[in-house]
Design an enzyme around this catalytic site. Structure first.
Site, PDB file in Angstrom:
ATOM      1  N   ASN A   7       0.876  -1.177   0.000  1.00 40.73           N
ATOM      2  CA  ASN A   7       0.000   0.000   0.000  1.00 40.73           C
ATOM      3  C   ASN A   7       0.913   1.226   0.000  1.00 40.73           C
ATOM      4  O   ASN A   7       1.491   1.579   1.022  1.00 40.73           O
ATOM      5  CB  ASN A   7      -0.884  -0.038   1.248  1.00 40.73           C
ATOM      6  CG  ASN A   7      -1.855   1.134   1.302  1.00 40.73           C
ATOM      7  OD1 ASN A   7      -1.782   2.045   0.472  1.00 40.73           O
ATOM      8  ND2 ASN A   7      -2.740   1.114   2.273  1.00 40.73           N
ATOM      9  N   ARG A  91      -2.620  -2.134  -3.388  1.00 42.34           N
ATOM     10  CA  ARG A  91      -3.803  -1.298  -3.228  1.00 42.34           C
ATOM     11  C   ARG A  91      -3.668  -0.132  -4.201  1.00 42.34           C
ATOM     12  O   ARG A  91      -2.664   0.594  -4.174  1.00 42.34           O
ATOM     13  CB  ARG A  91      -3.883  -0.761  -1.809  1.00 42.34           C
ATOM     14  CG  ARG A  91      -5.031   0.199  -1.656  1.00 42.34           C
ATOM     15  CD  ARG A  91      -4.998   0.903  -0.320  1.00 42.34           C
ATOM     16  NE  ARG A  91      -6.133   1.792  -0.221  1.00 42.34           N
ATOM     17  CZ  ARG A  91      -6.128   2.921   0.477  1.00 42.34           C
ATOM     18  NH1 ARG A  91      -5.039   3.301   1.119  1.00 42.34           N
ATOM     19  NH2 ARG A  91      -7.191   3.661   0.526  1.00 42.34           N
ATOM     20  N   HIS A 180     -12.873   3.152   0.008  1.00 40.10           N
ATOM     21  CA  HIS A 180     -12.933   2.113   1.052  1.00 40.10           C
ATOM     22  C   HIS A 180     -13.647   0.852   0.552  1.00 40.10           C
ATOM     23  O   HIS A 180     -14.143   0.062   1.353  1.00 40.10           O
ATOM     24  CB  HIS A 180     -13.687   2.591   2.316  1.00 40.10           C
ATOM     25  CG  HIS A 180     -13.024   3.703   3.061  1.00 40.10           C
ATOM     26  ND1 HIS A 180     -13.734   4.743   3.629  1.00 40.10           N
ATOM     27  CD2 HIS A 180     -11.727   3.938   3.339  1.00 40.10           C
ATOM     28  CE1 HIS A 180     -12.900   5.581   4.225  1.00 40.10           C
ATOM     29  NE2 HIS A 180     -11.668   5.105   4.068  1.00 40.10           N
ATOM     30  N   ARG A 241     -11.514  16.101   7.330  1.00 36.49           N
ATOM     31  CA  ARG A 241     -12.284  16.481   6.126  1.00 36.49           C
ATOM     32  C   ARG A 241     -13.698  16.882   6.504  1.00 36.49           C
ATOM     33  O   ARG A 241     -14.299  16.284   7.414  1.00 36.49           O
ATOM     34  CB  ARG A 241     -12.350  15.301   5.146  1.00 36.49           C
ATOM     35  CG  ARG A 241     -11.039  15.024   4.468  1.00 36.49           C
ATOM     36  CD  ARG A 241     -11.104  13.758   3.634  1.00 36.49           C
ATOM     37  NE  ARG A 241     -10.045  12.854   4.010  1.00 36.49           N
ATOM     38  CZ  ARG A 241     -10.057  11.545   3.811  1.00 36.49           C
ATOM     39  NH1 ARG A 241     -11.076  10.966   3.210  1.00 36.49           N
ATOM     40  NH2 ARG A 241      -9.043  10.805   4.198  1.00 36.49           N
ATOM     41  N   GLU A 384      -8.220  -5.176   4.888  1.00 38.32           N
ATOM     42  CA  GLU A 384      -8.088  -4.909   3.453  1.00 38.32           C
ATOM     43  C   GLU A 384      -6.935  -5.712   2.845  1.00 38.32           C
ATOM     44  O   GLU A 384      -7.021  -6.159   1.704  1.00 38.32           O
ATOM     45  CB  GLU A 384      -7.882  -3.399   3.238  1.00 38.32           C
ATOM     46  CG  GLU A 384      -9.151  -2.607   3.536  1.00 38.32           C
ATOM     47  CD  GLU A 384      -8.903  -1.153   3.853  1.00 38.32           C
ATOM     48  OE1 GLU A 384      -8.402  -0.866   4.965  1.00 38.32           O
ATOM     49  OE2 GLU A 384      -9.208  -0.292   3.013  1.00 38.32           O
TER      50      GLU A 384
END
Ligand code: AMP
Length: 399
Positions: A7, A91, A180, A241, A384
């Site tokens: 990743n 990823r 996601h 965010r 993940e």
């Protein structure tokens, strides 16, 4: 088959090596400050010592080389040599509309990932760098791309289109993509197992709540709506965010502060969310502590987050005309029982009943609803990397 999962960020590289015959984790680690100076933390899972030192990492190629060196070394290693690593799974953040599932990487795939760079200008270039670095160091070992956006490609037009001139979609690909996806896919499949029902019969709402948060409506195993949009700023308020806001706000702020749009967009990404409201922190642990000590803005930030997630769950129950299960995952979802209880207190009308004792559990697959609860509520730690490794194995074996 042993699979290396990568990743890659712009200056970081997270990795795991898994033995996919048993799905056991062999080693994991993190390269940081790539291109600045460099640091490698390597954690073998076989009892050998942890390596945690500064290492010169001028580019991602040196980072991959350092990782392989540690994975195969006598002192810190978990495999005898590089030939034991059968494939690499990456990823990749943005696959645009080109990828609805994972793919073996070839020149055409690389070109397609490159084409998606305008949609994820911070992430995709780092992912490409990681793939190229692996190729440089590992030669012809097969590599697979697993996209954050792929799971959401099943969304219907009514969910993914924005009500703006249609040409912006056809010409510039402006639409909701969602992120996601690998996490939502993993936890929803696991939820079906826990509930003992075929995925096709279930309406699930997955709440991935971490530093970034997104909610996903999953009907019959397919994503039918999600909160993140063209970019990961949309949806519920997050660590830093803003989530969904009136789209006139950036222009209003530019007009009234003299700041330019890039500065305001940066503030909306990095200085907003629960950090912006509280003025304390983006970390939910800090906020809970501050709220407990009487900080009203920290309490308000937590309340706003819970309210936004609960409203979305209600919306998605309406979108699917029902909900059988609600899943909490990621840093906040897996660990923060107060946040879970705070969200579920809005959901009694759906038939959600939380078991306070079960809700104390953290970081393990568990039901937190009562046996009588009409809607099952679950905590499922996301994984993940395991999904990436499973996809990689399946694709490489079929190739
Ligand atoms: P993630 O992005 O999934 O790694 O989640 C990171 C966030 O999870 C952190 O910023 C924390 O706010 C939150 N988190 C992690 N552990 C806990 C905990 N024990 N209690 C509350 N929040 C936590």
């Amino acid at each position: 088959m042993k699979i290396l999962v990568i990743n890659c960020g712009s200056s970081s590289l997270k990795y795991q090596l898994l033995d996919m015959d048993s799905e056991a984790l062999l080693a994991k680690g993190l390269c940081e400050r790539i291109g600045i100076d460099g640091h490698l933390k390597h954690q073998p899972q076989n009892g050998k010592p942890v390596f945690d030192q500064d290492v010169a990492l001028p580019t991602h190629t040196e980072a991959i080389a350092a990782v392989l060196d540690k994975l195969t070394s006598a002192e810190y290693g978990v495999v005898a040599n590089m030939a034991e690593i059968g494939a690499v799974g990456h990823r990749v953040v943005h696959g645009g509309e080109k990828f609805a599932s994972s793919v073996v990487i070839d020149d055409a795939v690389m070109a397609a990932i490159q084409e998606c760079v305008p949609l994820a200008p911070l992430h995709n270039p780092a992912n490409i760098t990681g793939i190229e670095a692996c190729k440089a160091v590992m030669g012809d070992v097969p590599q697979v791309a697993v996209f954050d956006t792929a799971f959401h490609q099943s969304m219907p037009g009514k969910a993914f289109l924005y009500a703006i001139p249609y040409e912006y979609y056809t010409d510039l690909h402006v639409r909701r993509y969602g992120f996601h996806g690998t996490s939502h896919r993993y936890v929803s499949a696991r939820a079906a197992e826990m509930m003992g029902k075929p995925m096709e019969e279930l309406k699930l709402i997955s709440c991935h709540m971490g530093n970034g948060s997104s909610i996903c409506a999953i009907d019959g195993g397919k994503s039918v709506d999600t909160t993140m949009g063209l970019t990961p700023i949309a949806g519920v308020p997050m660590g830093t965010r803003c989530g969904d806001i009136d789209v006139s706000i950036p222009d209003f702020l530019c007009e009234n502060t003299g700041k330019d749009i890039k500065t305001i967009t940066n503030e909306l990404n990095k200085k907003s969310g629960v950090l912006g409201v509280s003025g304390v922190s983006s970390d939910f642990r800090d906020l809970t502590k501050a709220a407990g000590e009487g900080n009203d803005r920290a309490a308000l930030a937590l309340e706003m987050f819970q309210y936004a997630v609960a409203k979305t769950v209600g919306a998605y129950a309406a979108a699917m005309n029902g909900v059988d299960g609600i899943i909490f995952t990621a840093g906040v979802g897996e660990n923060d029982s107060a946040a879970r209880a705070g969200i579920c207190r809005y959901l009694g009308y759906l038939g959600v009943e939380i078991c306070p004792e079960c809700n104390k559990k953290r970081g393990e697959d568990t039901f937190i609803s009562t046996p009588a609860s009409k809607v099952k509520v679950m905590v499922i730690p996301t994984n993940e990397e395991l999904v990436i490794a499973r996809d990689t194995k399946a694709l490489v074996e079929a190739h």
